[in-house]
Design a protein around this motif. Structure first.
Motif, short mmCIF file in Angstrom:
data_model
loop_
_atom_site.label_atom_id
_atom_site.label_comp_id
_atom_site.label_asym_id
_atom_site.label_seq_id
_atom_site.Cartn_x
_atom_site.Cartn_y
_atom_site.Cartn_z
N TYR A 18 0.84 -1.20 0.00
CA TYR A 18 0.00 0.00 0.00
C TYR A 18 0.88 1.25 0.00
O TYR A 18 1.00 1.94 1.02
N TYR B 201 -2.95 3.15 4.10
CA TYR B 201 -4.29 2.62 4.36
C TYR B 201 -4.69 3.04 5.76
O TYR B 201 -3.85 3.38 6.60
N HIS B 202 -5.99 2.98 6.04
CA HIS B 202 -6.46 3.38 7.37
C HIS B 202 -6.12 2.27 8.37
O HIS B 202 -6.31 1.09 8.08
N THR C 222 -9.04 -1.07 7.29
CA THR C 222 -7.81 -1.31 6.52
C THR C 222 -8.01 -1.47 5.02
O THR C 222 -7.04 -1.48 4.27
N ASP C 223 -9.24 -1.64 4.56
CA ASP C 223 -9.49 -1.74 3.13
C ASP C 223 -9.72 -0.37 2.49
O ASP C 223 -10.08 -0.28 1.32
N TYR C 224 -9.51 0.67 3.28
CA TYR C 224 -9.72 2.04 2.80
C TYR C 224 -8.42 2.84 2.93
O TYR C 224 -7.54 2.51 3.70
N MET C 225 -8.36 3.93 2.16
CA MET C 225 -7.24 4.85 2.22
C MET C 225 -7.20 5.51 3.61
O MET C 225 -8.14 5.39 4.40
N THR D 102 -8.84 1.24 -1.17
CA THR D 102 -7.43 1.03 -1.46
C THR D 102 -7.29 0.14 -2.69
O THR D 102 -8.22 -0.57 -3.08
#
Length: 370
Positions: free
Chosen positions: A201, A205-206, A210-213, A220
């Protein structure tokens, strides 16, 4: 309502009526900090004084960012709550490095074992390193342990057989190292094996979603493990045992996530090292063999690691050497081949196999050209 950042997805915005309802929900406490989050809010300035910055939600003067806007709170970073109350992410001010902070009791073996393993400098060391330990400012019997922030080892999903083999190699290598250091983990399971996700990544990632920016709103797009150097780590030594030189590895106890280890007992001593081997073999079975086709090459090793009689199981070192022998005989093309899910339909298989064959053709063409 006020204007909103243009980089957010369209679905992150709501009309005025819905925004007013969210504002009312916020006023009524729907988005208030949970008790476990208040714990960290109360330590915000202490951590800040030591060079660690928590996310805006945990600042004592936090005001929800969606108030006065048309943004859906779900897509506002400061609405995202902690999943594990006693573990939080933070940013190290000196270099913007993301860390995980764990609150742990002073009277457990965890701090001692984690420190001890961090001091063992070796490329075979796959134990999460301890970066710092601070005394809890409000609870003298507690300490705050700082580690690199990691993510689940199986998120994103593995894509090729070679990626799985690399995970097995690293996790076996790490278990060998643990046992050479006279440490039995005693809680090996999917939740306690993680990875440094930064190579996958590059845009970040957050830490919770965790599947998001990092903004918590945009998806992501991870890179392939095959094109990155991903490193895996063992975490959580709260149940671990550090044996003295020459001490017997026999222990008692039925603690730990994996309750399928057959010899676990509160009355009959068992070999903690061999129990670790079973737990790791069980992880391979549950996370790979039971989910994917094409991994028959590791089935004999996993079966040996899961033998009911602990005395018949290979040691971690023997298992590692068996794996190395298997890997050395494995064709490179097979390692590059895709993992096929056991839930995949026949039409899906045709499509995915066609794509995989085309990818392999491109790989071979590039090799010829170069």
């Amino acid at each position: 309502m006020s204007a909103n950042p243009a980089h957010l997805p369209r679905y992150a915005f709501v009309d005025d009526d819905v925004a007013a309802r969210y504002a009312k929900d916020t006023e009524n406490g729907l988005y208030n900090l949970l008790p476990g989050e208040i714990y960290w809010r109360d330590r915000y300035f202490f951590l800040d004084d030591h060079g660690y910055i928590l996310r805006p939600r945990y600042h004592p003067a936090w005001k929800p960012s969606w108030l006065g806007t048309n943004r859906d709170p779900m897509f506002c970073e400061d609405s995202i709550i902690l999943i594990i109350p006693r573990v939080i992410d933070a940013t190290r001010r000196s270099d913007n490095f993301r860390v995980a902070i764990k609150s742990t009791r002073n009277d457990t073996q965890e701090l001692h074992i984690a420190r001890y393993l961090t001091q063992q400098h070796s490329p075979q060391n796959h134990c999460v390193p301890i970066l710092d330990i601070l005394q809890d400012p409000l609870e003298p019997h507690m300490s705050l342990m700082f580690m690199p922030h990691l993510r689940r080892f199986n998120n994103p999903e593995f894509g090729t057989i070679g990626e799985v083999m690399d995970f097995i190699r690293q996790s076996l290598e790490g278990l060998c190292f643990l046992h050479e250091c006279r440490v039995a983990h005693r809680d090996i399971a999917a939740a306690n094996v993680m990875m440094d996700g930064r190579p996958l990544y590059p845009e970040g990632y957050h830490p919770v979603r965790t599947d998001y920016m990092p903004d918590g709103a945009n998806d992501t797009h991870p890179l392939s493990r095959s094109n990155c150097n991903v490193r895996y780590y063992y975490i959580d030594f709260g149940l671990s045992t550090l044996f003295e030189e020459g001490e017997s590895p026999l222990v008692l106890g039925r603690t730990g996530r994996d309750k399928e280890i057959p010899e676990l007992s509160n009355e009959v001593p068992y070999d903690a090292y061999r129990a670790d081997v079973f737990a790791l073999g069980n992880l391979y079975y549950k996370e790979f063999l039971s989910k994917y086709h094409g991994l028959d090459l590791i089935q004999p090793l996993v079966s040996m690691m899961k033998w009911t009689d602990p005395a018949q199981r290979p040691s971690a070192d023997a298992a590692f050497h068996i794996f190395e022998s298997i890997y050395s005989r494995t064709d490179e093309m097979l390692l590059r081949w895709r993992l096929r899910s056991r839930t995949e339909s026949a039409p899906e298989r045709v499509v995915y196999d066609t794509v995989a064959a085309a990818r392999e053709g491109m790989y071979q063409l590039r090799r010829l050209i170069s």
